[in-house]
Design a protein around this motif. Structure first.
Motif, PDB file in Angstrom:
ATOM      1  N   LYS A 212     -43.154 -14.182  21.494  1.00 57.78           N
ATOM      2  CA  LYS A 212     -43.415 -15.564  22.214  1.00 57.78           C
ATOM      3  C   LYS A 212     -43.285 -15.572  23.508  1.00 57.78           C
ATOM      4  CE  LYS A 212     -42.487 -18.526  18.182  1.00 57.78           C
ATOM      5  NZ  LYS A 212     -41.664 -19.755  17.575  1.00 57.78           N
TER       6      LYS A 212
ATOM      7  N   GLU B  51     -52.149 -11.987  27.001  1.00 55.05           N
ATOM      8  CA  GLU B  51     -52.836 -12.386  25.810  1.00 55.05           C
ATOM      9  C   GLU B  51     -52.469 -11.253  24.656  1.00 55.05           C
ATOM     10  OE1 GLU B  51     -54.851 -14.170  22.711  1.00 55.05           O
ATOM     11  OE2 GLU B  51     -54.473 -14.767  24.586  1.00 55.05           O
TER      12      GLU B  51
ATOM     13  N   LYS C 242     -45.868 -13.368  25.203  1.00 52.18           N
ATOM     14  CA  LYS C 242     -47.462 -13.924  24.994  1.00 52.18           C
ATOM     15  C   LYS C 242     -47.729 -15.151  25.912  1.00 52.18           C
ATOM     16  CE  LYS C 242     -50.803 -14.691  22.113  1.00 52.18           C
ATOM     17  NZ  LYS C 242     -51.844 -13.515  21.683  1.00 52.18           N
ATOM     18  N   SER C 243     -46.542 -15.567  26.529  1.00 54.53           N
ATOM     19  CA  SER C 243     -46.768 -16.615  27.721  1.00 54.53           C
ATOM     20  C   SER C 243     -47.137 -16.188  28.713  1.00 54.53           C
ATOM     21  CB  SER C 243     -45.402 -17.327  27.757  1.00 54.53           C
ATOM     22  OG  SER C 243     -44.059 -16.529  28.412  1.00 54.53           O
TER      23      SER C 243
ATOM     24  N   THR D  44     -50.540  -9.291  18.707  1.00 57.27           N
ATOM     25  CA  THR D  44     -52.001  -8.883  18.669  1.00 57.27           C
ATOM     26  C   THR D  44     -52.004  -7.536  17.983  1.00 57.27           C
ATOM     27  OG1 THR D  44     -52.258  -8.237  20.853  1.00 57.27           O
ATOM     28  CG2 THR D  44     -52.910 -10.388  20.106  1.00 57.27           C
TER      29      THR D  44
ATOM     30  N   LYS E   7     -46.991 -14.223  13.468  1.00 61.95           N
ATOM     31  CA  LYS E   7     -46.877 -15.573  13.561  1.00 61.95           C
ATOM     32  C   LYS E   7     -46.435 -16.025  15.075  1.00 61.95           C
ATOM     33  CE  LYS E   7     -45.826 -16.805   8.656  1.00 61.95           C
ATOM     34  NZ  LYS E   7     -45.005 -17.365   7.700  1.00 61.95           N
ATOM     35  N   ALA E   8     -45.730 -15.408  15.553  1.00 55.40           N
ATOM     36  CA  ALA E   8     -45.325 -15.620  17.084  1.00 55.40           C
ATOM     37  C   ALA E   8     -46.468 -15.314  17.960  1.00 55.40           C
ATOM     38  CB  ALA E   8     -43.939 -14.954  17.403  1.00 55.40           C
ATOM     39  N   GLY E   9     -47.394 -14.540  17.535  1.00 47.67           N
ATOM     40  CA  GLY E   9     -48.634 -14.072  18.696  1.00 47.67           C
ATOM     41  C   GLY E   9     -48.753 -12.828  18.864  1.00 47.67           C
TER      42      GLY E   9
END
Length: 391
Positions: free
Chosen positions: A130, A137, A133-134, A167, A163-165
């Motif tokens: 998370k 991308e 991801k901040s 890729t 789920k946390a982002g």
């Protein structure tokens, strides 16, 4: 007909490869290699571990500038906020930045490295993804020592990371522990049991402690992985990583796998030479694809076959990987066909009688030397062989 599936290549020569003892690169060398990797056609360049030193931070910055609007540039971080912040800062010049963040998930890592438990490890993984991801991308989560991680635990942490982002997911066989069948089944298990797995890239990341890095990577691809983390010449921690050249040429050779990469294979040998030179790490002569002996033939039986038709003993054409040509190496194991062939290359077409006269003299000299070179042949042809001495 099954649709061809593109396999992405993440080259970690500048990060995992540089962790090879004695293989330190300066920023200028890293930039030159990065430009070569871009020309080679890699999809992702893992440029370093920026929290590790100011020099590595600067190298990641300069690599980002050098490759421009080209491959994704990734860098490593642990599941630590400061690591992630520094990683993000080092990538600020990247057109396509990616942070690789992760944590150990095997019982060995959880108990002895972190003195923790599975629940806390999953929480830390989620927080790291998370936070990364901040900033960017693209986030690639790695479950360190996945090879020795229970599949149920691995599935839980991967699903939480998605789920946390995340890729992309790296499934590292960090210690080179897995057998190919086991590693393949691990990738298949994740594909079949992780919600959202179809929306992310699964990457193999295999080490060569038991000589299985390439085989394990291939097993992963055949069971649904679509990216390979690998290095030039297979360099890396301990026994190294999966070798880029081997993965790419296996994919190219076996069309029925319905896989392909965007690698320009004609640059494999020149890229290998560059990395070897800058890192001061010689490539073993018998290294597949790029070793000095990869297209060399010294046995008489093999030489006779290769002279008659290249494919009798070569499944890859040298020019396909940027090698100069096949070579016939004259030794005491060579036969008449090879001797006549090399003499012909020097402009001397030997009659059968002349060949039969020279061949015993050739064998006598070859027994004294590792290899017979052109000057030795000219001596034999010209009759300057009265005294055959050890050289």
């Amino acid at each position: 007909m099954e649709k061809m599936r593109r396999i992405k290549i993440l080259d970690t020569t500048l990060r995992d490869g540089e962790q090879t003892p004695g293989c330190k690169l300066n920023t200028c060398e890293k930039v030159k290699i990065a430009k070569q990797l871009k020309a080679l056609g890699v999809d992702i360049i893992e440029a370093g571990f920026p929290i590790s030193s100011p020099g590595d931070f600067r190298s990641v910055e300069e690599v980002c500038k050098a490759v421009g609007n080209g491959p994704v540039v990734a860098c490593l971080s642990r599941a630590v906020k400061k690591d992630i912040e520094v990683a993000a800062a080092s990538l600020r010049y990247a057109e396509y930045p990616r942070i690789k963040t992760g944590i150990g998930t095997s019982p060995h890592h959880i108990k002895y490295k972190f003195n923790s438990n599975s629940e806390q490890i999953i929480e830390r993984a989620v927080e790291a993804v998370k936070y990364a991801k901040s900033f960017v991308e693209e986030v690639q989560f790695y479950a360190e020592d996945a090879g020795r991680t229970d599949n149920d635990m691995l599935a839980q942490v991967c699903e939480a990371a998605i789920k946390a982002g995340a890729t992309a997911l790296s499934i590292p066989d960090t210690t080179g522990y897995c057998l190919p069948d086991d590693y393949g089944k691990k990738i298949r298990f994740l594909n079949e049991n992780v919600n959202g797995i179809e929306n992310v890239v699964i990457s193999t990341h295999c080490h060569d402690d038991l000589g299985l890095a390439t085989a394990n990577s291939l097993a992963g691809l055949m069971n649904g992985a679509s990216q390979v983390d690998c290095t030039i010449n297979g360099i890396g921690e301990r026994a190294g990583n999966a070798a880029l050249c081997e993965i790419v040429m296996i994919i190219k050779q076996y069309k029925h796998l319905n896989l392909y990469t965007n690698i320009n294979t004609k640059l494999l040998c020149s890229t290998s030479d560059m990395v070897s030179e800058y890192m001061g790490m010689p490539v073993q002569a018998n290294k597949a694809i790029v070793g000095a002996n990869a297209f060399a033939h010294s046995s008489g039986i093999h030489q006779d076959g290769i002279i008659k038709h290249r494919k009798t003993y070569e499944i890859i054409a040298p020019e396909d990987v940027g090698a100069e040509q096949s070579s016939i190496i004259l030794t005491a194991r060579s036969g008449r066909a090879a001797l006549a062939y090399r003499c012909q290359k020097l402009g001397h077409h030997l009659t059968k009688d002349r060949l039969n006269t020279i061949y015993p003299l050739f064998l006598k000299k070859a027994d004294l030397k590792k290899e017979i070179i052109d000057n030795d042949l000219m001596d034999l042809i010209n009759g300057s062989n009265g005294n055959i001495e050890r050289n």
